[in-house]
Design an enzyme around this catalytic site. Structure first.
Site, PDB file in Angstrom:
ATOM      1  N   ARG A  24       1.435  -3.540   3.731  1.00  0.00           N
ATOM      2  CA  ARG A  24       1.842  -4.416   2.649  1.00  0.00           C
ATOM      3  C   ARG A  24       3.261  -4.912   2.907  1.00  0.00           C
ATOM      4  O   ARG A  24       4.082  -4.191   3.485  1.00  0.00           O
ATOM      5  CB  ARG A  24       1.810  -3.682   1.299  1.00  0.00           C
ATOM      6  CG  ARG A  24       0.425  -3.168   0.898  1.00  0.00           C
ATOM      7  CD  ARG A  24      -0.467  -4.329   0.512  1.00  0.00           C
ATOM      8  NE  ARG A  24      -1.760  -3.895   0.034  1.00  0.00           N
ATOM      9  CZ  ARG A  24      -2.843  -3.780   0.791  1.00  0.00           C
ATOM     10  NH1 ARG A  24      -2.780  -4.064   2.086  1.00  0.00           N
ATOM     11  NH2 ARG A  24      -3.981  -3.403   0.265  1.00  0.00           N
ATOM     12  N   THR A  25       3.525  -6.133   2.458  1.00  0.00           N
ATOM     13  CA  THR A  25       4.888  -6.652   2.518  1.00  0.00           C
ATOM     14  C   THR A  25       5.682  -6.012   1.388  1.00  0.00           C
ATOM     15  O   THR A  25       5.408  -6.247   0.212  1.00  0.00           O
ATOM     16  CB  THR A  25       4.901  -8.178   2.356  1.00  0.00           C
ATOM     17  OG1 THR A  25       4.113  -8.756   3.390  1.00  0.00           O
ATOM     18  CG2 THR A  25       6.331  -8.711   2.456  1.00  0.00           C
ATOM     19  N   LEU A  26       6.646  -5.166   1.744  1.00  0.00           N
ATOM     20  CA  LEU A  26       7.399  -4.441   0.729  1.00  0.00           C
ATOM     21  C   LEU A  26       8.516  -5.279   0.136  1.00  0.00           C
ATOM     22  O   LEU A  26       8.889  -5.100  -1.020  1.00  0.00           O
ATOM     23  CB  LEU A  26       7.970  -3.149   1.323  1.00  0.00           C
ATOM     24  CG  LEU A  26       6.933  -2.162   1.874  1.00  0.00           C
ATOM     25  CD1 LEU A  26       7.620  -0.931   2.433  1.00  0.00           C
ATOM     26  CD2 LEU A  26       5.952  -1.767   0.781  1.00  0.00           C
ATOM     27  N   TYR A  27       9.075  -6.177   0.932  1.00  0.00           N
ATOM     28  CA  TYR A  27      10.117  -7.074   0.422  1.00  0.00           C
ATOM     29  C   TYR A  27      10.191  -8.282   1.349  1.00  0.00           C
ATOM     30  O   TYR A  27       9.835  -8.195   2.522  1.00  0.00           O
ATOM     31  CB  TYR A  27      11.478  -6.372   0.345  1.00  0.00           C
ATOM     32  CG  TYR A  27      11.871  -5.618   1.594  1.00  0.00           C
ATOM     33  CD1 TYR A  27      12.498  -6.268   2.649  1.00  0.00           C
ATOM     34  CD2 TYR A  27      11.616  -4.258   1.717  1.00  0.00           C
ATOM     35  CE1 TYR A  27      12.859  -5.584   3.795  1.00  0.00           C
ATOM     36  CE2 TYR A  27      11.967  -3.567   2.867  1.00  0.00           C
ATOM     37  CZ  TYR A  27      12.587  -4.224   3.892  1.00  0.00           C
ATOM     38  OH  TYR A  27      12.935  -3.548   5.038  1.00  0.00           O
ATOM     39  N   TRP A 131       4.935 -13.405  -1.857  1.00  0.00           N
ATOM     40  CA  TRP A 131       6.250 -13.359  -2.506  1.00  0.00           C
ATOM     41  C   TRP A 131       6.825 -14.762  -2.699  1.00  0.00           C
ATOM     42  O   TRP A 131       7.810 -15.133  -2.075  1.00  0.00           O
ATOM     43  CB  TRP A 131       7.206 -12.491  -1.679  1.00  0.00           C
ATOM     44  CG  TRP A 131       6.831 -11.043  -1.690  1.00  0.00           C
ATOM     45  CD1 TRP A 131       5.744 -10.462  -1.112  1.00  0.00           C
ATOM     46  CD2 TRP A 131       7.555  -9.978  -2.326  1.00  0.00           C
ATOM     47  NE1 TRP A 131       5.753  -9.117  -1.338  1.00  0.00           N
ATOM     48  CE2 TRP A 131       6.841  -8.787  -2.078  1.00  0.00           C
ATOM     49  CE3 TRP A 131       8.739  -9.932  -3.067  1.00  0.00           C
ATOM     50  CZ2 TRP A 131       7.280  -7.554  -2.558  1.00  0.00           C
ATOM     51  CZ3 TRP A 131       9.175  -8.705  -3.535  1.00  0.00           C
ATOM     52  CH2 TRP A 131       8.445  -7.530  -3.289  1.00  0.00           C
TER      53      TRP A 131
END
Length: 247
Positions: A24-27, A131
């Site tokens: 997963r893209t955490l930030y 995001w």
């Protein structure tokens, strides 16, 4: 073991690749700042700068964050640039599939906005969000449309919208000065006023902007240009002016 590689990419000594785990893209890594959109007399107008920030460093200065979608829509994005590129791939597939029907109809801005709402909410439910905050505007059959959607699927329509710091700094100006009968020249002037405020107060903004418009006649996206700025404030020349007491 190469410490600079992703652990999921490291091949064990027996030569058999381990099954990949779920990632997963955490930030976000490379991000764009505010996008502003509003309706005006003849259509919808949108503006954004061309900066791409790597953390707190403005690393890229030629990132175009406003794109034409199909025949009737404009899309602007703030947030993670690579996720925006993924969204553009989704939309390319959607427009291609729609064109393959060859039935004389084409997706309008309302349909594209609804599609983006579902995509963002679906990804959020999988705990793997894109995001971005998106601004979608367009004109079809004489009807102007403007809406936004954020990374968790929250969405709405309005006469003017903004993402990022634009929500806090630009929209108060738009609430005070926006009119439904704005000409194109007046709309550009109002957008530039908002962009100048963001340039002075948002560290991620740069003085290189694009303005796009969409009407019944089609879409126009300007080449990047700069605004005239003024930094000769007395506070910068002598920060102690007006200060009380001493340190």
């Amino acid at each position: 073991m190469d410490l600079y590689r992703n652990p999921s990419e490291v091949v064990p000594s027996n030569g058999v690749q381990a099954p990949e785990g779920s990632e997963r893209t955490l930030y976000p890594y490379v991000t764009g700042t505010s996008v502003i959109g509003m309706k005006y007399k003849d259509g919808v107008i949108m503006a954004a700068d061309t900066g791409g920030s790597y953390g707190s460093t403005i690393r890229y200065k030629g990132v175009e964050r406003i794109k034409t979608i199909g025949k009737h829509s404009l899309l602007g994005a703030s947030g993670e640039i690579s996720d925006f590129q993924e969204i553009l791939r989704y939309l390319d597939e959607l427009i291609l599939y729609d064109n393959m029907w060859d039935d004389g109809n084409s997706l309008g801005p309302k349909e594209v906005h609804n599609y983006l709402n579902r995509v963002m909410y679906n990804r959020r439910n999988k705990f793997n969000p894109l995001w971005n905050s998106l601004v979608l505007g367009g004109v079809k059959n004489g009807q102007k449309y403007l809406g936004m959607v954020n990374m968790i699927g929250t969405h709405f329509e309005d006469n003017h919208v903004a993402t990022g710091f634009g929500n806090h700094l630009a929209r108060p100006i738009l609430r005070a000065e926006w009119r439904e009968d704005l000409t194109y020249e007046e709309a550009v002037k109002l957008l530039e006023k908002c962009l100048l405020v963001l340039l002075y107060r948002d560290r991620s903004a740069i003085n290189k902007f694009q303005i796009a418009k969409i009407t019944e006649e089609g879409t126009t996206i300007s080449k990047p240009y700069s605004l005239k700025t003024f930094w000769g404030f007395s506070a910068f020349q002598n920060p102690t002016v007006g200060a009380e007491g001493s340190w």
